[in-house]
Write an enzyme that holds these catalytic residues in place. Structure first.
Site, PDB file in Angstrom:
ATOM      1  N   ASP A  96       0.876  -1.164   0.000  1.00  0.00           N
ATOM      2  CA  ASP A  96       0.000   0.000   0.000  1.00  0.00           C
ATOM      3  C   ASP A  96       0.911   1.210   0.000  1.00  0.00           C
ATOM      4  O   ASP A  96       2.114   1.051   0.009  1.00  0.00           O
ATOM      5  CB  ASP A  96      -0.925  -0.015   1.225  1.00  0.00           C
TER       6      ASP A  96
ATOM      7  N   GLY B  92      -7.589  -4.327   2.882  1.00  0.00           N
ATOM      8  CA  GLY B  92      -6.335  -4.963   3.286  1.00  0.00           C
ATOM      9  C   GLY B  92      -5.413  -5.224   2.108  1.00  0.00           C
ATOM     10  O   GLY B  92      -4.259  -5.533   2.295  1.00  0.00           O
ATOM     11  N   LYS B  93      -5.964  -5.137   0.888  1.00  0.00           N
ATOM     12  CA  LYS B  93      -5.172  -5.370  -0.326  1.00  0.00           C
ATOM     13  C   LYS B  93      -4.373  -6.654  -0.220  1.00  0.00           C
ATOM     14  O   LYS B  93      -3.227  -6.738  -0.658  1.00  0.00           O
ATOM     15  CB  LYS B  93      -4.275  -4.170  -0.625  1.00  0.00           C
ATOM     16  N   ARG B  94      -4.985  -7.690   0.334  1.00  0.00           N
ATOM     17  CA  ARG B  94      -4.320  -8.978   0.450  1.00  0.00           C
ATOM     18  C   ARG B  94      -4.174  -9.619  -0.916  1.00  0.00           C
ATOM     19  O   ARG B  94      -4.971  -9.352  -1.833  1.00  0.00           O
ATOM     20  CB  ARG B  94      -5.125  -9.917   1.361  1.00  0.00           C
TER      21      ARG B  94
END
Lengths: 296, 296
Positions: A96, B92-94
């Site tokens: 991020d 969370g941009k997992r």
């Protein structure tokens, strides 16, 4: 590297036999019971196989699945590994930008100051990051890690079949997406090359397609390669030689299921089987690195 | 969408005044004190600005920074938002593959069965994911989310300057990396298009460079676009029109700092200023979508 991926359905420790299971609610609910069992599982795995390893690599997803209780278990497992002299690689593949990347970096490596006192974070020695969002998604991790003598491992060419969907795409100006990511690793790591010749910015390079490793080593001469995919995913240590061209510590061979489930493949008590498998992988990696590094 | 990014140094609630701060150790240490304050901050923000929003978007990094205590606060904030009738977008941009992606999907959307009973997870309605590792890094999230009528928002073209480093790279066979990611979103979402014409697989499209939106809408006609970057990052709602071509719910305008810190920019009490700013953004988005959707 000992991968810690505690699958609640395949733990050595059967906490359901100790009042967990459907009755787990009495002890704080299923998540708390599963987290306690995962913690004991990882502790036993570290005791058994840790002496044949240089580091543990907790898979953050497995702990997140148990919520706050899982995060507590993660903190305890990390502390235990550190007591045993092992490095800790937080495998979260976070990515991020800006203040968000800083927060992740604080959470996993450096900690952070706050008006409430110092937030310690997980204080891992290495952290995996996802560079899709570009340089400003990796830089805050590098900056935070460098300040505490920790390091960053950026995804470059992973071990899964889907790696061909995006990472392998050929670019108009030559090379592929993953080769571009490799250059980013080298650029960000240039200021972090130590006496060993290795940098504090490394790369995750899947062990399942070793023909990429030679090219990767050309593009990233100073990077530590984390090499997951050995064992359960089909990678073979014998094929990882180029990783060690940068020195013995240039390759970190990582295995999870093949160690934790060695007793299912080879028989015997789980701990002894795990230890034997970890030692076998270590010997294979060391023989290979000797051939490259010389008398090392 | 109300972004929840509790920066421990900029909370409405000053828990240091209530026996936290250097004395925070008495109440369980700095992480616990910071987590309690973050929880109260988010609760107040939801009470103030929530009525002008359709969803909250907790930024997982901010909670992770406070370890297990942070995850507890996250669970409490999510429960509170749900009580107030708001959707929850776990940001969370997992991204990972195979069993690891399944574990993340369970942790954030679907929950998972275990021998210890059902692990509930965060049960978010939407989750952001990182597709760098390819189709098999997104599919487990789609499968898990679809099973519980939740959805997935894949990063396609983000709002940060570094987006040009990787996402914008031109491909040998035409188009760019982000356009390829857009096609992946459309493929994975095809089986999840509902009566509204919108799919359960959407895209994160940065609001700071709106000239991408028209092309993105061509490539992803059924995708919900999450549009972060409005306000503090420089994006303007007025420029987001193409997002709404798919219908009023085709665009989710997300703002965090510009709402939580509205009182610093415009004066007044934090809650009232946040409410006013959230209402202003909502009106701007609705006027814009009306022009596209008609009498809607």
């Amino acid at each position: 590297v000992l991968g810690l991926d505690p699958d609640p359905g395949a733990l050595w420790v059967d906490a359901t036999a100790q009042g967990g299971g459907a009755g787990g609610a009495a002890a704080g609910g299923p998540a708390r019971a599963a987290a306690a069992a995962a913690r004991e599982h990882c502790r036993a795995l570290i005791e058994a196989a840790g002496p044949a390893c240089v580091a543990v690599k907790p898979q953050l997803a497995r702990f997140e699945l148990m919520g706050a209780a899982g995060w507590e278990a993660l903190e305890a497992v990390v502390a235990h590994a550190r007591e045993r002299g092992l490095l800790v690689i937080a495998d979260g593949k976070r990515g991020d930008v800006d203040v968000t990347a800083q927060a992740y970096a604080g959470a996993l490596t450096s900690g952070a100051d706050s008006p409430y006192g110092r937030l310690p974070g997980l204080a891992a020695d290495l952290v995996t990051v996802n560079p899709l969002m570009g340089r400003d998604a990796v830089e805050p991790f590098v900056r935070a890690a460098r300040a505490v003598r920790a390091g960053v491992l950026a995804l470059v060419r992973t071990s899964n079949p889907g790696a061909s969907d995006v990472e392998d795409l050929p670019l108009r100006d030559g090379g592929s997406v993953w080769e571009r990511l490799a250059r980013l690793v080298t650029e960000l790591g240039a200021a972090g090359v130590g006496e060993s010749g290795l940098s504090d910015v490394g790369a995750v390079m899947g062990a399942t397609e070793p023909w990429h490793l030679e090219r990767a080593r050309e593009l990233m001469p100073a990077a530590v390669f984390l090499l997951p995919g050995v064992g359960a995913q089909g990678g073979r240590v014998q094929e990882l030689a180029p990783a060690f061209a940068a020195g013995r510590a240039g390759g970190l061979v990582s295995a999870s299921r093949s160690i934790a489930a060695a007793h299912l493949a080879h028989g015997g008590e789980p701990g002894a089987a795990a230890r034997a498998e970890a030692e076998r992988l270590r010997e294979a990696a060391w023989r290979l690195s000797d051939a490259f590094v010389g008398a090392g």
